[in-house]
Design a protein around this motif. Structure first.
Motif, PDB file in Angstrom:
ATOM      1  N   PRO A 100      -5.620  -5.393  -2.748  1.00  0.00           N
ATOM      2  CA  PRO A 100      -5.093  -4.423  -3.707  1.00  0.00           C
ATOM      3  C   PRO A 100      -6.197  -3.641  -4.416  1.00  0.00           C
ATOM      4  O   PRO A 100      -7.367  -4.020  -4.380  1.00  0.00           O
ATOM      5  N   VAL A 101      -5.815  -2.556  -5.055  1.00  0.00           N
ATOM      6  CA  VAL A 101      -6.752  -1.677  -5.746  1.00  0.00           C
ATOM      7  C   VAL A 101      -7.372  -2.405  -6.928  1.00  0.00           C
ATOM      8  O   VAL A 101      -6.682  -3.061  -7.706  1.00  0.00           O
ATOM      9  N   ARG A 102      -8.692  -2.292  -7.048  1.00  0.00           N
ATOM     10  CA  ARG A 102      -9.405  -3.009  -8.115  1.00  0.00           C
ATOM     11  C   ARG A 102      -9.877  -2.097  -9.244  1.00  0.00           C
ATOM     12  O   ARG A 102     -10.204  -2.565 -10.335  1.00  0.00           O
ATOM     13  N   PHE A 103      -9.955  -0.806  -8.976  1.00  0.00           N
ATOM     14  CA  PHE A 103     -10.489   0.121  -9.965  1.00  0.00           C
ATOM     15  C   PHE A 103      -9.394   1.069 -10.446  1.00  0.00           C
ATOM     16  O   PHE A 103      -8.328   1.173  -9.832  1.00  0.00           O
ATOM     17  N   SER A 104      -9.676   1.761 -11.539  1.00  0.00           N
ATOM     18  CA  SER A 104      -8.681   2.648 -12.140  1.00  0.00           C
ATOM     19  C   SER A 104      -8.399   3.849 -11.246  1.00  0.00           C
ATOM     20  O   SER A 104      -9.313   4.428 -10.647  1.00  0.00           O
ATOM     21  N   LEU A 105      -7.126   4.227 -11.180  1.00  0.00           N
ATOM     22  CA  LEU A 105      -6.715   5.383 -10.399  1.00  0.00           C
ATOM     23  C   LEU A 105      -7.219   6.668 -11.046  1.00  0.00           C
ATOM     24  O   LEU A 105      -7.361   6.749 -12.265  1.00  0.00           O
ATOM     25  N   ILE A 106      -7.447   7.682 -10.205  1.00  0.00           N
ATOM     26  CA  ILE A 106      -7.854   8.982 -10.731  1.00  0.00           C
ATOM     27  C   ILE A 106      -6.750  10.029 -10.533  1.00  0.00           C
ATOM     28  O   ILE A 106      -6.984  11.224 -10.733  1.00  0.00           O
ATOM     29  N   GLY A 112       4.794   7.438  -1.255  1.00  0.00           N
ATOM     30  CA  GLY A 112       4.160   7.184  -2.545  1.00  0.00           C
ATOM     31  C   GLY A 112       4.493   5.809  -3.084  1.00  0.00           C
ATOM     32  O   GLY A 112       3.624   5.093  -3.600  1.00  0.00           O
ATOM     33  N   ARG A 113       5.765   5.404  -2.945  1.00  0.00           N
ATOM     34  CA  ARG A 113       6.172   4.082  -3.430  1.00  0.00           C
ATOM     35  C   ARG A 113       5.491   2.970  -2.629  1.00  0.00           C
ATOM     36  O   ARG A 113       5.125   1.927  -3.187  1.00  0.00           O
ATOM     37  N   GLU A 114       5.320   3.190  -1.318  1.00  0.00           N
ATOM     38  CA  GLU A 114       4.648   2.189  -0.487  1.00  0.00           C
ATOM     39  C   GLU A 114       3.179   2.058  -0.876  1.00  0.00           C
ATOM     40  O   GLU A 114       2.626   0.950  -0.902  1.00  0.00           O
ATOM     41  N   LEU A 115       2.538   3.178  -1.200  1.00  0.00           N
ATOM     42  CA  LEU A 115       1.138   3.118  -1.643  1.00  0.00           C
ATOM     43  C   LEU A 115       1.013   2.331  -2.944  1.00  0.00           C
ATOM     44  O   LEU A 115       0.065   1.551  -3.119  1.00  0.00           O
ATOM     45  N   VAL A 116       1.951   2.553  -3.853  1.00  0.00           N
ATOM     46  CA  VAL A 116       1.934   1.810  -5.120  1.00  0.00           C
ATOM     47  C   VAL A 116       2.092   0.317  -4.855  1.00  0.00           C
ATOM     48  O   VAL A 116       1.378  -0.515  -5.436  1.00  0.00           O
ATOM     49  N   ARG A 117       3.012  -0.031  -3.955  1.00  0.00           N
ATOM     50  CA  ARG A 117       3.220  -1.448  -3.616  1.00  0.00           C
ATOM     51  C   ARG A 117       1.956  -2.061  -3.022  1.00  0.00           C
ATOM     52  O   ARG A 117       1.529  -3.155  -3.421  1.00  0.00           O
ATOM     53  N   LEU A 118       1.351  -1.345  -2.070  1.00  0.00           N
ATOM     54  CA  LEU A 118       0.113  -1.842  -1.450  1.00  0.00           C
ATOM     55  C   LEU A 118      -1.001  -1.962  -2.486  1.00  0.00           C
ATOM     56  O   LEU A 118      -1.784  -2.917  -2.458  1.00  0.00           O
ATOM     57  N   GLY A 119      -1.055  -0.990  -3.390  1.00  0.00           N
ATOM     58  CA  GLY A 119      -2.104  -1.014  -4.412  1.00  0.00           C
ATOM     59  C   GLY A 119      -1.992  -2.200  -5.343  1.00  0.00           C
ATOM     60  O   GLY A 119      -3.005  -2.707  -5.835  1.00  0.00           O
ATOM     61  N   HIS A 120      -0.765  -2.669  -5.571  1.00  0.00           N
ATOM     62  CA  HIS A 120      -0.548  -3.808  -6.463  1.00  0.00           C
ATOM     63  C   HIS A 120      -0.558  -5.147  -5.729  1.00  0.00           C
ATOM     64  O   HIS A 120      -1.106  -6.131  -6.233  1.00  0.00           O
ATOM     65  N   GLU A 121       0.048  -5.177  -4.545  1.00  0.00           N
ATOM     66  CA  GLU A 121       0.239  -6.449  -3.840  1.00  0.00           C
ATOM     67  C   GLU A 121      -0.773  -6.680  -2.725  1.00  0.00           C
ATOM     68  O   GLU A 121      -0.970  -7.824  -2.297  1.00  0.00           O
ATOM     69  N   GLY A 122      -1.378  -5.623  -2.236  1.00  0.00           N
ATOM     70  CA  GLY A 122      -2.251  -5.766  -1.076  1.00  0.00           C
ATOM     71  C   GLY A 122      -1.428  -5.799   0.205  1.00  0.00           C
ATOM     72  O   GLY A 122      -0.235  -5.512   0.204  1.00  0.00           O
ATOM     73  N   VAL A 123      -2.068  -6.149   1.298  1.00  0.00           N
ATOM     74  CA  VAL A 123      -1.402  -6.149   2.594  1.00  0.00           C
ATOM     75  C   VAL A 123      -1.330  -7.574   3.128  1.00  0.00           C
ATOM     76  O   VAL A 123      -2.268  -8.355   2.982  1.00  0.00           O
ATOM     77  N   GLY A 147      -2.083   6.252   5.693  1.00  0.00           N
ATOM     78  CA  GLY A 147      -3.343   6.843   5.252  1.00  0.00           C
ATOM     79  C   GLY A 147      -3.516   6.567   3.769  1.00  0.00           C
ATOM     80  O   GLY A 147      -2.690   6.995   2.953  1.00  0.00           O
ATOM     81  N   LEU A 148      -4.544   5.845   3.395  1.00  0.00           N
ATOM     82  CA  LEU A 148      -4.727   5.447   2.002  1.00  0.00           C
ATOM     83  C   LEU A 148      -5.529   6.460   1.196  1.00  0.00           C
ATOM     84  O   LEU A 148      -5.338   6.595  -0.006  1.00  0.00           O
ATOM     85  N   ILE A 149      -6.434   7.168   1.850  1.00  0.00           N
ATOM     86  CA  ILE A 149      -7.378   8.028   1.134  1.00  0.00           C
ATOM     87  C   ILE A 149      -6.702   9.324   0.713  1.00  0.00           C
ATOM     88  O   ILE A 149      -6.133  10.041   1.538  1.00  0.00           O
ATOM     89  N   GLY A 150      -6.755   9.613  -0.580  1.00  0.00           N
ATOM     90  CA  GLY A 150      -6.216  10.863  -1.098  1.00  0.00           C
ATOM     91  C   GLY A 150      -7.322  11.861  -1.377  1.00  0.00           C
ATOM     92  O   GLY A 150      -7.347  12.959  -0.837  1.00  0.00           O
ATOM     93  N   PHE A 151      -8.246  11.470  -2.232  1.00  0.00           N
ATOM     94  CA  PHE A 151      -9.372  12.328  -2.583  1.00  0.00           C
ATOM     95  C   PHE A 151     -10.666  11.682  -2.098  1.00  0.00           C
ATOM     96  O   PHE A 151     -10.931  10.534  -2.408  1.00  0.00           O
ATOM     97  N   PRO A 152     -11.471  12.402  -1.332  1.00  0.00           N
ATOM     98  CA  PRO A 152     -11.237  13.749  -0.795  1.00  0.00           C
ATOM     99  C   PRO A 152     -10.292  13.697   0.397  1.00  0.00           C
ATOM    100  O   PRO A 152     -10.237  12.681   1.100  1.00  0.00           O
ATOM    101  N   SER A 153      -9.572  14.785   0.632  1.00  0.00           N
ATOM    102  CA  SER A 153      -8.612  14.810   1.737  1.00  0.00           C
ATOM    103  C   SER A 153      -9.340  14.748   3.077  1.00  0.00           C
ATOM    104  O   SER A 153     -10.085  15.662   3.432  1.00  0.00           O
ATOM    105  N   PHE A 154      -9.090  13.670   3.829  1.00  0.00           N
ATOM    106  CA  PHE A 154      -9.752  13.572   5.130  1.00  0.00           C
ATOM    107  C   PHE A 154      -9.067  14.466   6.156  1.00  0.00           C
ATOM    108  O   PHE A 154      -9.681  14.841   7.155  1.00  0.00           O
ATOM    109  N   HIS A 155      -7.816  14.825   5.928  1.00  0.00           N
ATOM    110  CA  HIS A 155      -7.156  15.791   6.802  1.00  0.00           C
ATOM    111  C   HIS A 155      -7.867  17.148   6.716  1.00  0.00           C
ATOM    112  O   HIS A 155      -8.053  17.833   7.733  1.00  0.00           O
ATOM    113  N   ILE A 156      -8.252  17.535   5.513  1.00  0.00           N
ATOM    114  CA  ILE A 156      -8.988  18.791   5.351  1.00  0.00           C
ATOM    115  C   ILE A 156     -10.370  18.667   5.966  1.00  0.00           C
ATOM    116  O   ILE A 156     -10.877  19.607   6.593  1.00  0.00           O
ATOM    117  N   PHE A 157     -10.983  17.511   5.801  1.00  0.00           N
ATOM    118  CA  PHE A 157     -12.293  17.270   6.419  1.00  0.00           C
ATOM    119  C   PHE A 157     -12.186  17.430   7.936  1.00  0.00           C
ATOM    120  O   PHE A 157     -13.027  18.078   8.574  1.00  0.00           O
TER     121      PHE A 157
END
Length: 321
Positions: free
Chosen positions: A89-95, A203-214, A224-234
């Motif tokens: 799960p996510v360990r640092f604060s969301l941006i 979005g709800r699935e990302l929140v669940r993964l961020g709290h519970e892990g996989v 796809g977990l990465i939002g910023f920077p957009s890897f699709h744009i990359f």
């Protein structure tokens, strides 16, 4: 196995990620779809092995380079996606809040934008299909660069993608985001009006993964977990920058990736800030990757002009010590 310098460098990264992934999956006691991943790894490894067969023929280097690069691309994608999941799960604060505030200053709102596009279903559907072309575009460019003998550009392309992905994952670990879809709701009629690649459920699935892990990993439904920077744009920037200079191909790739900009926002559920982040990341990583590729090749015996000297020619004839 005979790998060229950049291929060897990328293969080393893949091998390191594979070992780390195995260790972390065991440590975290995560169940894994063994059959699914073995099949995916088998496809990537098979392409690399087939490329080695063509390389052994010495006169089939174009085919060899294309097959090996495609195989390494697939293998890295598999290992990299698993590696990314290991930081749940996510360990640092969301941006996300900061990014939405920045978007607000610019006047962008994801839910409002998606709702507006849904009023024109043909546009929304077009963006849906454009969004799905990101990975096929990369594989297409790998094949074209390889088969046209542009090996140097092919290796620079491969290295740019690998380093960009690793930097994106690292940034996401310390500055994680979910998606505006995790914080904003859409009118009920919107998903019925047009297909959505990533909507509120994502979005709800990302929140669940961020709290519970996989607890279970399968290549069939990796998000796809990465939002910023957009890897699709990359990836879109990679496609445009490295596309072989054939007029018809350029026209298709440039058109697709101009459409990719709104597709990433609408269908990819991204913040507008993510788009700028993806462009900035590419502007930094691409020249560094090109320079690194040249350094790796030069140290192996290729001159800066790209003409191989005796050392490189001997690379094909003698086994490595």
């Amino acid at each position: 196995m005979h790998f060229l310098p950049v291929e060897r460098f990328v293969a080393s990264i893949i091998a390191a990620l594979f070992v780390i992934d195995i260790a972390l999956v065991g440590f975290k006691d995560i169940q894994i779809d063994v059959v699914g991943y073995c099949l995916s790894i088998g496809i990537g490894s098979g392409l690399v092995f087939l490329g080695q067969i063509y390389r052994a023929r010495k006169r089939e280097e174009k085919m060899a380079a294309a097959l090996i690069a495609a195989g390494l691309f697939i293998l890295f994608s598999i290992c990299g996606s698993i590696f990314n999941y290991m930081f749940l799960p996510v360990r640092f604060s969301l941006i996300d809040e900061m990014l939405m505030r920045i978007d607000g200053w610019i006047g962008y709102d994801w839910a409002r934008s998606v709702t507006w596009v849904a009023s024109y279903p043909l546009i929304g559907t077009l963006l849906f299909f454009v969004y799905a072309t990101s990975l096929p575009q990369l594989l297409f460019i790998i094949i074209v660069l390889g088969f046209t003998g542009k090996i140097r550009q092919l290796h620079q392309f491969l290295l740019t993608g690998v380093l960009g992905a690793l930097i994106s994952i690292t940034f996401w670990v310390f500055f994680p985001t979910y998606s505006p879809s995790a914080f904003q709701e859409l009118p009920a009629w919107v998903p019925q009006a047009m297909p959505l690649a990533l909507g509120p459920e994502y979005g709800r699935e990302l929140v669940r993964l961020g709290h519970e892990g996989v607890r279970y990993l399968t290549p069939r439904n990796v998000e796809g977990l990465i939002g910023f920077p957009s890897f699709h744009i990359f990836m879109a920037a990679m496609s445009v920058y490295f596309v072989p200079r054939y007029r018809a191909v350029i026209l298709v790739i440039v058109t697709l990736n101009l459409l990719m900009l709104p597709a990433v926002l609408i269908q990819g559920a991204h913040h507008l800030s993510d788009v700028f982040g993806g462009v900035l990341l590419f502007a930094i990583v691409c020249p560094l990757s090109i320079r690194l590729a040249k350094m790796l090749t030069f140290r192996a015996g290729e001159s800066p002009s790209g003409r191989s000297n005796v050392l490189v020619r001997s690379f094909w004839s003698f086994p490595e010590k």
